[in-house]
Design a protein around this motif. Structure first.
Motif, PDB file in Angstrom:
ATOM      1  N   UNK A  26       0.846  -1.190   0.000  1.00  0.00           N
ATOM      2  CA  UNK A  26       0.000   0.000   0.000  1.00  0.00           C
ATOM      3  C   UNK A  26       0.880   1.238   0.000  1.00  0.00           C
ATOM      4  N   UNK A  27       0.502   2.242  -0.772  1.00  0.00           N
ATOM      5  CA  UNK A  27       1.207   3.522  -0.805  1.00  0.00           C
ATOM      6  C   UNK A  27       0.167   4.614  -0.584  1.00  0.00           C
ATOM      7  N   UNK A  28       0.506   5.580   0.265  1.00  0.00           N
ATOM      8  CA  UNK A  28      -0.411   6.704   0.434  1.00  0.00           C
ATOM      9  C   UNK A  28       0.344   8.023   0.534  1.00  0.00           C
ATOM     10  N   UNK A  29      -0.317   9.084   0.096  1.00  0.00           N
ATOM     11  CA  UNK A  29       0.216  10.439   0.144  1.00  0.00           C
ATOM     12  C   UNK A  29      -0.612  11.240   1.124  1.00  0.00           C
ATOM     13  N   UNK A  30       0.067  12.052   1.935  1.00  0.00           N
ATOM     14  CA  UNK A  30      -0.669  12.766   2.964  1.00  0.00           C
ATOM     15  C   UNK A  30      -0.281  14.215   3.133  1.00  0.00           C
ATOM     16  N   UNK A  31      -1.166  14.940   3.778  1.00  0.00           N
ATOM     17  CA  UNK A  31      -0.914  16.311   4.219  1.00  0.00           C
ATOM     18  C   UNK A  31      -0.728  16.250   5.726  1.00  0.00           C
ATOM     19  N   UNK A  32       0.349  16.855   6.220  1.00  0.00           N
ATOM     20  CA  UNK A  32       0.671  16.844   7.642  1.00  0.00           C
ATOM     21  C   UNK A  32       0.656  18.264   8.193  1.00  0.00           C
ATOM     22  N   UNK A  33       0.220  18.400   9.427  1.00  0.00           N
ATOM     23  CA  UNK A  33       0.291  19.667  10.150  1.00  0.00           C
ATOM     24  C   UNK A  33       0.619  19.333  11.595  1.00  0.00           C
ATOM     25  N   UNK A  34       1.349  20.210  12.255  1.00  0.00           N
ATOM     26  CA  UNK A  34       1.713  19.909  13.630  1.00  0.00           C
ATOM     27  C   UNK A  34       2.036  21.139  14.443  1.00  0.00           C
ATOM     28  N   UNK A  35       1.992  20.950  15.757  1.00  0.00           N
ATOM     29  CA  UNK A  35       2.383  22.001  16.685  1.00  0.00           C
ATOM     30  C   UNK A  35       3.531  21.471  17.544  1.00  0.00           C
ATOM     31  N   UNK A  36       4.455  22.346  17.867  1.00  0.00           N
ATOM     32  CA  UNK A  36       5.579  21.959  18.710  1.00  0.00           C
ATOM     33  C   UNK A  36       5.143  21.998  20.164  1.00  0.00           C
ATOM     34  N   UNK A  37       5.725  21.110  20.964  1.00  0.00           N
ATOM     35  CA  UNK A  37       5.295  20.966  22.353  1.00  0.00           C
ATOM     36  C   UNK A  37       6.302  21.456  23.387  1.00  0.00           C
ATOM     37  N   UNK A  38       7.544  21.665  23.008  1.00  0.00           N
ATOM     38  CA  UNK A  38       8.522  22.111  24.003  1.00  0.00           C
ATOM     39  C   UNK A  38       8.838  23.596  23.822  1.00  0.00           C
ATOM     40  N   UNK A  39       9.252  24.244  24.905  1.00  0.00           N
ATOM     41  CA  UNK A  39       9.441  25.690  24.930  1.00  0.00           C
ATOM     42  C   UNK A  39      10.455  26.197  23.921  1.00  0.00           C
ATOM     43  N   UNK A  40      11.534  25.456  23.697  1.00  0.00           N
ATOM     44  CA  UNK A  40      12.602  25.932  22.819  1.00  0.00           C
ATOM     45  C   UNK A  40      12.066  26.221  21.415  1.00  0.00           C
ATOM     46  N   UNK A  41      11.296  25.309  20.854  1.00  0.00           N
ATOM     47  CA  UNK A  41      10.748  25.499  19.512  1.00  0.00           C
ATOM     48  C   UNK A  41       9.406  26.221  19.525  1.00  0.00           C
ATOM     49  N   UNK A  42       8.638  26.081  20.588  1.00  0.00           N
ATOM     50  CA  UNK A  42       7.300  26.662  20.648  1.00  0.00           C
ATOM     51  C   UNK A  42       7.337  28.186  20.557  1.00  0.00           C
ATOM     52  N   UNK A  43       8.356  28.810  21.086  1.00  0.00           N
ATOM     53  CA  UNK A  43       8.455  30.263  21.049  1.00  0.00           C
ATOM     54  C   UNK A  43       8.784  30.791  19.663  1.00  0.00           C
ATOM     55  N   UNK A  44       9.592  30.058  18.899  1.00  0.00           N
ATOM     56  CA  UNK A  44      10.006  30.529  17.579  1.00  0.00           C
ATOM     57  C   UNK A  44       9.223  29.883  16.444  1.00  0.00           C
ATOM     58  N   UNK A  45       8.985  28.580  16.536  1.00  0.00           N
ATOM     59  CA  UNK A  45       8.342  27.826  15.464  1.00  0.00           C
ATOM     60  C   UNK A  45       7.166  27.022  16.032  1.00  0.00           C
ATOM     61  N   UNK A  46       6.056  27.689  16.379  1.00  0.00           N
ATOM     62  CA  UNK A  46       4.978  27.002  17.078  1.00  0.00           C
ATOM     63  C   UNK A  46       4.197  25.997  16.226  1.00  0.00           C
ATOM     64  N   UNK A  47       4.132  26.206  14.920  1.00  0.00           N
ATOM     65  CA  UNK A  47       3.330  25.308  14.082  1.00  0.00           C
ATOM     66  C   UNK A  47       3.976  25.154  12.712  1.00  0.00           C
ATOM     67  N   UNK A  48       3.718  24.000  12.108  1.00  0.00           N
ATOM     68  CA  UNK A  48       4.266  23.733  10.791  1.00  0.00           C
ATOM     69  C   UNK A  48       3.319  22.878   9.970  1.00  0.00           C
ATOM     70  N   UNK A  49       3.652  22.737   8.699  1.00  0.00           N
ATOM     71  CA  UNK A  49       2.831  21.937   7.793  1.00  0.00           C
ATOM     72  C   UNK A  49       3.717  21.343   6.713  1.00  0.00           C
ATOM     73  N   UNK A  50       3.211  20.353   6.021  1.00  0.00           N
ATOM     74  CA  UNK A  50       3.983  19.728   4.963  1.00  0.00           C
ATOM     75  C   UNK A  50       3.274  18.531   4.377  1.00  0.00           C
TER      76      UNK A  50
END
Length: 176
Positions: A26-50
């Motif tokens: 099986x092969x699948x293609x997806x859209x991903x989105x996410x939020x960072x959970x730790x303080x180091x990244x949450x302050x600068x890069x809180x959310x991303x997509x891909x």
């Protein structure tokens, strides 16, 4: 060095198991989105997509071997002077084993992630990258040609690790 030895042994085990696999691919293609959970990244890069691509190979009646590749883009969440840009790019490649509990699944994964920090100050661009150990656990729901899942992903050493809570919507291209 121990991380790479462990990853190597895990991948050899997966390869050995796949020689005796039975079932569909099986092969699948997806859209991903996410939020960072730790303080180091949450302050600068809180959310991303891909996006992501996932391959699954039947290993038993209730499980599948998986190989997942993602690309996630995290723009900075701070005002920068005109012409400047700072972003984080995450490229994890994870191998795992999907346990199917129709229509739900649980998929623990191990692998590596490339972190790319990109800074643009017109007219120059500077990038820095590093490879880190990564693991994830994904819980999802599979329909006929669609998968929806929630994933916790962890990459990098403390205190600068990236803890990520992500969602994924994927279209199943082949199989099932």
């Amino acid at each position: 060095m121990h991380k790479f030895t462990f990853i190597g042994l895990f991948l050899i085990f997966l390869s050995w198991q796949s020689l005796a696999q039975q079932g569909d691919v099986q092969v699948n293609l997806g859209f991903d989105a996410g939020i960072t959970l730790n303080d180091y990244y949450q302050n600068q890069f809180p959310a991303g997509f891909g996006g992501s691509i996932k391959g699954l190979m039947g290993a038993s009646t209730s499980g599948q071997l998986s190989l997942t590749g993602n690309y996630l883009y995290f723009p900075i969440d701070a005002p920068l002077p005109t012409g400047e840009n700072l972003s984080l790019h995450l490229i994890p490649v994870l191998a795992g084993y999907r346990l199917n509990f129709q229509p739900f699944f649980l998929e623990p994964q191990l692998g590596g992630a490339v972190f790319i920090n990109r800074f643009k100050n017109a007219p120059t661009t500077y990038s820095e990258s590093q490879l880190e150990f990564a693991f994830a656990a994904e819980l999802g729901y599979a329909m006929e040609s669609l998968e929806l899942s929630l994933r916790y992903q962890h990459a990098g050493p403390s205190p600068f690790h990236l803890g990520l809570l992500g969602i994924r919507a994927a279209y199943i291209l082949t199989g099932r």
